[in-house]
Design a protein around this motif. Sequence first.
Motif, short mmCIF file in Angstrom:
data_model
loop_
_atom_site.label_atom_id
_atom_site.label_comp_id
_atom_site.label_asym_id
_atom_site.label_seq_id
_atom_site.Cartn_x
_atom_site.Cartn_y
_atom_site.Cartn_z
N LEU A 23 0.82 -1.21 0.00
CA LEU A 23 0.00 0.00 0.00
C LEU A 23 0.86 1.26 0.00
N THR A 44 -1.58 -0.09 -4.96
CA THR A 44 -2.47 1.07 -4.94
C THR A 44 -2.48 1.73 -6.32
N THR A 63 -3.76 5.10 -0.94
CA THR A 63 -3.02 4.94 0.31
C THR A 63 -3.89 5.30 1.50
N LYS A 64 -4.94 6.10 1.27
CA LYS A 64 -5.82 6.54 2.35
C LYS A 64 -7.19 5.86 2.32
N CYS A 81 2.71 -1.66 4.77
CA CYS A 81 2.10 -0.36 5.00
C CYS A 81 3.16 0.64 5.46
N ASN A 86 -0.48 5.52 5.32
CA ASN A 86 -1.74 4.82 5.57
C ASN A 86 -2.35 5.23 6.92
N ILE A 90 -7.26 2.33 8.41
CA ILE A 90 -6.88 1.28 7.46
C ILE A 90 -6.10 0.18 8.17
#
Length: 259
Positions: A23, A44, A63-64, A81, A86, A90
Amino acid sequence: MMYTDQLNRTVELSKQPKRIISLVPSQTELLVDFGLESLIVGVTKFCVHPKHLRISKAVVGGTKQINIDKIKALQPDIILCNKEENTKEIISELEEITPLHISDINNLEDCFELINMYGEIFNIKRTTSTLISNIKIEREVFQGQNKSRPLKVAYFIWKKPWMVVASDNFINVMINEAGFLNVFASEKRYPEIDLNHSILQETDLIFLSSEPFPFKEEHVLDLKEKFPEKTVKIVDGELFSWYGSRLLKSYEYFKTLHV
């Protein structure tokens, strides 16, 4: 198998990961450069290097924001991550699915630590050691050649509102690595500023990052009109902010900024 990530969390793996979701764009590129592309199952929409990944792999969101059902369906062995990239929400969701390894990058030593951690997890320690050695060589060559007086720079990352890089972040570290002095280093993180801020009069250079805001030549001209005595240029934001294998290209690029 027990590992520790950069938040000192314990990461327990029952086997060496064969199905990876990343991610974080810079970490995705790092995996590919390690020869692990075949193990990546999800990325992503911001994982733009190499470009074909967003076609050949499942895109699980940004990423969000993520598609949690899509991630579950991919049955990953591990999800990579980052603390800043992040959100906590998440992370909480993903911890219910599979082991997570979370990076926390504040300086070059953190970059090297993460690379070594991946060497352990994916059993590629020789590859990771070579990468670290090569980055250090590039750094030493640049530092040996760059004898110019450090120029003062304001590094913009956003417009409406105008935002600059201050301290307590990796970009500021790379500004220093590039041989410049950040005029906003006394402030924290990414402050919003007014173009009438007095400190801008102290700068030698104004850098407009190519990301996250896509600054263009029209913005260079606008700022040049306001600051006719300053040098204003667009710089490659990836080479100032992406850690991992992209660091191999950063120092050669920094040379061009001193010409």
